[in-house]
Design an enzyme around this catalytic site. Sequence first.
Site: not given
Length: 223
Positions: A109, A107
């Site tokens: 974020h 990921k």
Amino acid sequence: MSTSFRTDFVRFALQEGVLRFGSFVTKSGRTSPYFFNAGLFNNGRSVGRLAQFYAQALIDSGIAFDMLFGPAYKGIGLATAASMALAAAPALQGRDVPFAYNRKEAKDHGEGGHLVGAPLAGRVVIIDDVITAGTSVRESVDIIRAAGAQPAAVLIAMDRMERAGPDGALSPHSAVQDVSQTFGIPVVSIASLDDILALLQDDAQFAAHRQAVLAYRDRYGIV
């Protein structure tokens, strides 16, 4: 682990349709007289019972550990459930066992990265359903060591005790043995092919499958 504990797990797997007898073509192309698919533990009751078996197998092994790691994808749910079962195990006297797992894709974020859950630290037990080629274990060991933690063991549901490779060029060891020797860590299984055969010998309901399973073991099993 006692024989009755392992037999109880085999019967549980049969009741849930996770262990089946018949004729099945495996990913390797072999025709197997039995099939074990832990993905069919797919409801709250069965997963809760499965987690209790994982927790008890780990406790009975006597292996010192600090946390669990579940390799994506099957290992994620297994590590989560086993951590809950360990928290409720009387033998651990209320000890709360953390867990973590990895994503296949990082990921960019939120918390980011490939890892989710507790920080990898101390002695880490990798938990999965089976070991076939050992790929997920190798990836897990790399992740754990990269974090500065120590792989302590691998905990699986079923050891097929089976050699890899084509007929005439079978590996000298099973996937489980290869993992243990390569990484120098124990592999703990709730049950194994020996336990399946023990049930086939003792239970007339399934005795008709015993010769086929014995023949398969003679052809592909470890000595």
